[in-house]
Enzyme design. Structure first.
Site, PDB file in Angstrom:
ATOM      1  N   VAL A 110      -7.852   5.728  -0.856  1.00  0.00           N
ATOM      2  CA  VAL A 110      -6.805   5.498  -1.753  1.00  0.00           C
ATOM      3  C   VAL A 110      -6.888   3.998  -2.320  1.00  0.00           C
ATOM      4  O   VAL A 110      -7.126   3.126  -1.423  1.00  0.00           O
ATOM      5  CB  VAL A 110      -5.345   5.560  -1.244  1.00  0.00           C
ATOM      6  CG1 VAL A 110      -4.533   5.700  -2.339  1.00  0.00           C
ATOM      7  CG2 VAL A 110      -5.289   7.077  -0.599  1.00  0.00           C
ATOM      8  N   TYR A 124     -11.634   5.081  14.197  1.00  0.00           N
ATOM      9  CA  TYR A 124     -10.648   5.578  13.147  1.00  0.00           C
ATOM     10  C   TYR A 124     -10.372   7.010  13.012  1.00  0.00           C
ATOM     11  O   TYR A 124      -9.258   7.534  13.194  1.00  0.00           O
ATOM     12  CB  TYR A 124     -10.994   4.765  11.669  1.00  0.00           C
ATOM     13  CG  TYR A 124      -9.882   5.146  10.579  1.00  0.00           C
ATOM     14  CD1 TYR A 124      -8.702   4.786  10.530  1.00  0.00           C
ATOM     15  CD2 TYR A 124     -10.372   5.931   9.653  1.00  0.00           C
ATOM     16  CE1 TYR A 124      -7.848   4.843   9.680  1.00  0.00           C
ATOM     17  CE2 TYR A 124      -9.436   6.547   8.584  1.00  0.00           C
ATOM     18  CZ  TYR A 124      -8.274   5.969   8.593  1.00  0.00           C
ATOM     19  OH  TYR A 124      -7.309   6.152   7.475  1.00  0.00           O
ATOM     20  N   TYR A 130      -7.875   0.493   9.408  1.00  0.00           N
ATOM     21  CA  TYR A 130      -9.093   1.280   9.186  1.00  0.00           C
ATOM     22  C   TYR A 130     -10.352   0.256   9.104  1.00  0.00           C
ATOM     23  O   TYR A 130     -11.038   0.320   8.030  1.00  0.00           O
ATOM     24  CB  TYR A 130      -8.895   2.164   8.335  1.00  0.00           C
ATOM     25  CG  TYR A 130      -8.098   1.602   6.973  1.00  0.00           C
ATOM     26  CD1 TYR A 130      -9.053   1.053   5.818  1.00  0.00           C
ATOM     27  CD2 TYR A 130      -6.996   2.017   6.885  1.00  0.00           C
ATOM     28  CE1 TYR A 130      -8.328   0.511   4.593  1.00  0.00           C
ATOM     29  CE2 TYR A 130      -6.186   1.429   5.487  1.00  0.00           C
ATOM     30  CZ  TYR A 130      -7.003   0.801   4.537  1.00  0.00           C
ATOM     31  OH  TYR A 130      -6.345   0.354   3.354  1.00  0.00           O
ATOM     32  N   THR A 155      -5.755  -3.205   0.694  1.00  0.00           N
ATOM     33  CA  THR A 155      -6.585  -3.355   1.940  1.00  0.00           C
ATOM     34  C   THR A 155      -8.004  -2.398   1.690  1.00  0.00           C
ATOM     35  O   THR A 155      -8.918  -2.858   2.273  1.00  0.00           O
ATOM     36  CB  THR A 155      -5.793  -2.758   3.203  1.00  0.00           C
ATOM     37  OG1 THR A 155      -4.653  -3.576   3.315  1.00  0.00           O
ATOM     38  CG2 THR A 155      -6.333  -2.773   4.475  1.00  0.00           C
ATOM     39  N   ASP A 175       6.204  -5.437  15.522  1.00  0.00           N
ATOM     40  CA  ASP A 175       4.962  -4.830  15.630  1.00  0.00           C
ATOM     41  C   ASP A 175       4.900  -3.463  16.323  1.00  0.00           C
ATOM     42  O   ASP A 175       5.617  -3.236  17.338  1.00  0.00           O
ATOM     43  CB  ASP A 175       4.088  -5.501  16.570  1.00  0.00           C
ATOM     44  CG  ASP A 175       2.824  -4.927  17.127  1.00  0.00           C
ATOM     45  OD1 ASP A 175       2.513  -3.910  16.864  1.00  0.00           O
ATOM     46  OD2 ASP A 175       1.988  -5.907  17.876  1.00  0.00           O
ATOM     47  N   VAL A 176       4.672  -2.645  15.783  1.00  0.00           N
ATOM     48  CA  VAL A 176       4.901  -0.868  16.066  1.00  0.00           C
ATOM     49  C   VAL A 176       4.211  -0.549  17.221  1.00  0.00           C
ATOM     50  O   VAL A 176       4.289   0.516  17.848  1.00  0.00           O
ATOM     51  CB  VAL A 176       4.580   0.201  14.855  1.00  0.00           C
ATOM     52  CG1 VAL A 176       5.664  -0.162  13.624  1.00  0.00           C
ATOM     53  CG2 VAL A 176       3.366   0.016  14.445  1.00  0.00           C
ATOM     54  N   GLY A 184       0.859  -1.064  -0.142  1.00  0.00           N
ATOM     55  CA  GLY A 184      -0.005  -0.008  -0.034  1.00  0.00           C
ATOM     56  C   GLY A 184       1.052   1.373   0.025  1.00  0.00           C
ATOM     57  O   GLY A 184       1.790   1.297  -0.548  1.00  0.00           O
TER      58      GLY A 184
HETATM   59  N1  LIG Z   1      -6.005   3.410   1.776  1.00  0.00           N
HETATM   60  C1  LIG Z   1      -6.882   4.406   2.123  1.00  0.00           C
HETATM   61  O1  LIG Z   1      -7.840   4.608   1.673  1.00  0.00           O
HETATM   62  C2  LIG Z   1      -6.352   5.512   3.172  1.00  0.00           C
HETATM   63  C3  LIG Z   1      -6.873   6.523   3.041  1.00  0.00           C
HETATM   64  C4  LIG Z   1      -6.569   7.552   4.106  1.00  0.00           C
HETATM   65  C5  LIG Z   1      -5.525   7.266   5.108  1.00  0.00           C
HETATM   66  N2  LIG Z   1      -4.887   6.112   4.925  1.00  0.00           N
HETATM   67  C6  LIG Z   1      -3.879   5.810   5.880  1.00  0.00           C
HETATM   68  O2  LIG Z   1      -2.539   5.228   5.294  1.00  0.00           O
HETATM   69  C7  LIG Z   1      -2.112   4.492   5.881  1.00  0.00           C
HETATM   70  C8  LIG Z   1      -1.624   3.140   5.286  1.00  0.00           C
HETATM   71  O3  LIG Z   1      -2.991   2.566   4.347  1.00  0.00           O
HETATM   72  P1  LIG Z   1      -2.763   1.355   3.444  1.00  0.00           P
HETATM   73  O4  LIG Z   1      -4.271   1.367   2.719  1.00  0.00           O
HETATM   74  O5  LIG Z   1      -1.649   1.479   2.783  1.00  0.00           O
HETATM   75  O6  LIG Z   1      -2.847   0.228   4.445  1.00  0.00           O
HETATM   76  P2  LIG Z   1      -2.307  -1.211   4.073  1.00  0.00           P
HETATM   77  O7  LIG Z   1      -3.229  -2.117   4.906  1.00  0.00           O
HETATM   78  O8  LIG Z   1      -2.193  -1.700   2.658  1.00  0.00           O
HETATM   79  O9  LIG Z   1      -0.830  -1.296   4.764  1.00  0.00           O
HETATM   80  C9  LIG Z   1      -0.748  -0.998   6.255  1.00  0.00           C
HETATM   81  C10 LIG Z   1       0.363  -1.766   6.729  1.00  0.00           C
HETATM   82  O10 LIG Z   1       0.725  -1.645   7.953  1.00  0.00           O
HETATM   83  C11 LIG Z   1       0.946  -2.903   8.365  1.00  0.00           C
HETATM   84  N3  LIG Z   1       0.770  -2.687   9.830  1.00  0.00           N
HETATM   85  C12 LIG Z   1      -0.512  -2.980  10.652  1.00  0.00           C
HETATM   86  N4  LIG Z   1      -0.420  -2.779  11.897  1.00  0.00           N
HETATM   87  C13 LIG Z   1       0.712  -2.882  12.322  1.00  0.00           C
HETATM   88  C14 LIG Z   1       1.419  -2.987  13.316  1.00  0.00           C
HETATM   89  N5  LIG Z   1       0.758  -3.257  14.395  1.00  0.00           N
HETATM   90  N6  LIG Z   1       2.622  -3.023  13.455  1.00  0.00           N
HETATM   91  C15 LIG Z   1       3.616  -2.983  12.211  1.00  0.00           C
HETATM   92  N7  LIG Z   1       2.997  -2.827  10.951  1.00  0.00           N
HETATM   93  C16 LIG Z   1       1.675  -2.735  10.879  1.00  0.00           C
HETATM   94  C17 LIG Z   1       0.384  -3.786   7.626  1.00  0.00           C
HETATM   95  O11 LIG Z   1       0.948  -4.967   7.893  1.00  0.00           O
HETATM   96  C18 LIG Z   1       0.406  -3.479   6.081  1.00  0.00           C
HETATM   97  O12 LIG Z   1       1.458  -3.643   5.593  1.00  0.00           O
HETATM   98  C19 LIG Z   1      -2.795   3.985   7.154  1.00  0.00           C
HETATM   99  O13 LIG Z   1      -2.324   4.537   8.390  1.00  0.00           O
HETATM  100  C20 LIG Z   1      -4.087   4.292   6.848  1.00  0.00           C
HETATM  101  O14 LIG Z   1      -4.998   4.865   7.886  1.00  0.00           O
HETATM  102  C21 LIG Z   1      -5.359   5.136   4.039  1.00  0.00           C
END
Ligand SMILES: NC(=O)c1ccc[n+]([C@@H]2O[C@H](COP(=O)([O-])OP(=O)(O)OC[C@H]3O[C@@H](n4cnc5c(N)ncnc54)[C@H](O)[C@@H]3O)[C@@H](O)[C@H]2O)c1
Length: 241
Positions: free
Chosen positions: A179, A146, A85, A183, A54-55, A14
């Site tokens: 975006v 969220y 989310y 996920t 794990d963060v 992502g």
């Molecule tokens: N995709 C969207 O529509 C969107 C919109 C607005 C904001 N965001 C924000 O952007 C960020 C990334 O979103 P995305 O769609 O790429 O998500 P994603 O699920 O594709 O990627 C998130 C990554 O974070 C990792 N992760 C989750 N929990 C974790 C933990 N405890 N420790 C370590 N790693 C962990 C997951 O394994 C994953 O690889 C997030 O903060 C999300 O809230 C996403």
């Protein structure tokens, strides 16, 4: 100038993967932390430092960061991107789920920042970028936990900017609207989320991870030292700050 170094959380896929690759493309040495192996990301970046951790776990964060510092010797940029989310009706949001969302989206950026701070201070220059969400503006009814976590992250960004400015460290947030990531497709997208957001947007197409890259690079740029405490809303005109 010395090579800048960057650490991206949630870098396996992502937005995190997109950010890691973009920073590497700009000449940064890049490390990533994720719960899962970052095979695809590592395949795209030369000398990528991969940490599986794990963060939300302070010990794992500390040990993971030690590995990064061992490789880089220093650190300049932290991108707090890892996030969850989940969607659910407010009535179905359990205290456990609320805490999980808060821990990943809000407490982890605190833990990460706390861990990296001595290194950014030692470098005398730093950029912290928190990935928030335009949900803070659009307030979706099925994402109360969220939205609260990301609103908290924006507050964290502002106050932290005040605290870290004296050390030459800027702190900013980027707030994307929906975006197209795997996920998002699987979760909010499955309920028609993309169509819903698209109908609100001024820009008539779905946002892709690449649409966030120029904003990230702008925020971390050498020349952006006067930009701090801000939230940059990258939402195609679906919400205005
Ligand atoms: N995709 C969207 O529509 C969107 C919109 C607005 C904001 N965001 C924000 O952007 C960020 C990334 O979103 P995305 O769609 O790429 O998500 P994603 O699920 O594709 O990627 C998130 C990554 O974070 C990792 N992760 C989750 N929990 C974790 C933990 N405890 N420790 C370590 N790693 C962990 C997951 O394994 C994953 O690889 C997030 O903060 C999300 O809230 C996403």
């Amino acid at each position: 100038m010395e090579t800048r170094t960057a650490l991206v959380t949630g870098a396996a896929q992502g937005l995190g993967r997109e950010f890691a690759v973009a920073l590497a493309g700009r000449g940064y040495r890049v490390a990533g932390i994720d719960l899962v192996p970052q095979t695809e990301t590592a395949g795209l970046i030369l000398d990528y430092v991969e940490v599986v951790a794990d963060v939300t776990d302070e010990t794992q964060v500390r040990e993971g960061l030690a590995r990064v510092i061992e490789q880089f010797g220093t650190l300049h940029v932290l991108v707090n991107n890892a996030g969850v989310y989940p969607e659910s009706a407010f009535e179905d949001t359990t205290p456990e789920e609320w805490r999980r969302v808060m821990r990943v989206n809000l407490e982890a950026p605190f833990l990460m920042t706390r861990a990296v701070l001595p290194h950014l201070r030692a470098a005398g220059w730093g950029r912290i970028v928190n990935i928030a969400s335009a949900a803070v503006l659009t307030a979706p009814p099925t994402m109360v936990a969220y939205t609260a976590s990301k609103a908290g992250l924006i507050g964290f960004t502002r106050s932290l900017a005040s605290a870290l400015g004296p050390y030459g460290i800027t702190v900013n947030a980027i707030a994307p609207s929906m975006v197209r990531t795997a996920t998002a497709e699987r979760t909010v997208g499955a309920d028609g989320g993309f169509e819903h957001v698209l109908a609100q947007q001024a820009v008539p197409r779905v946002q892709l991870p690449g649409d966030l890259v120029s904003t990230l690079l702008y925020v971390v740029d050498e020349g952006s030292g006067f930009l701090t405490g801000q939230t940059l809303n990258v939402a195609g005109g679906s919400a205005y700050l």
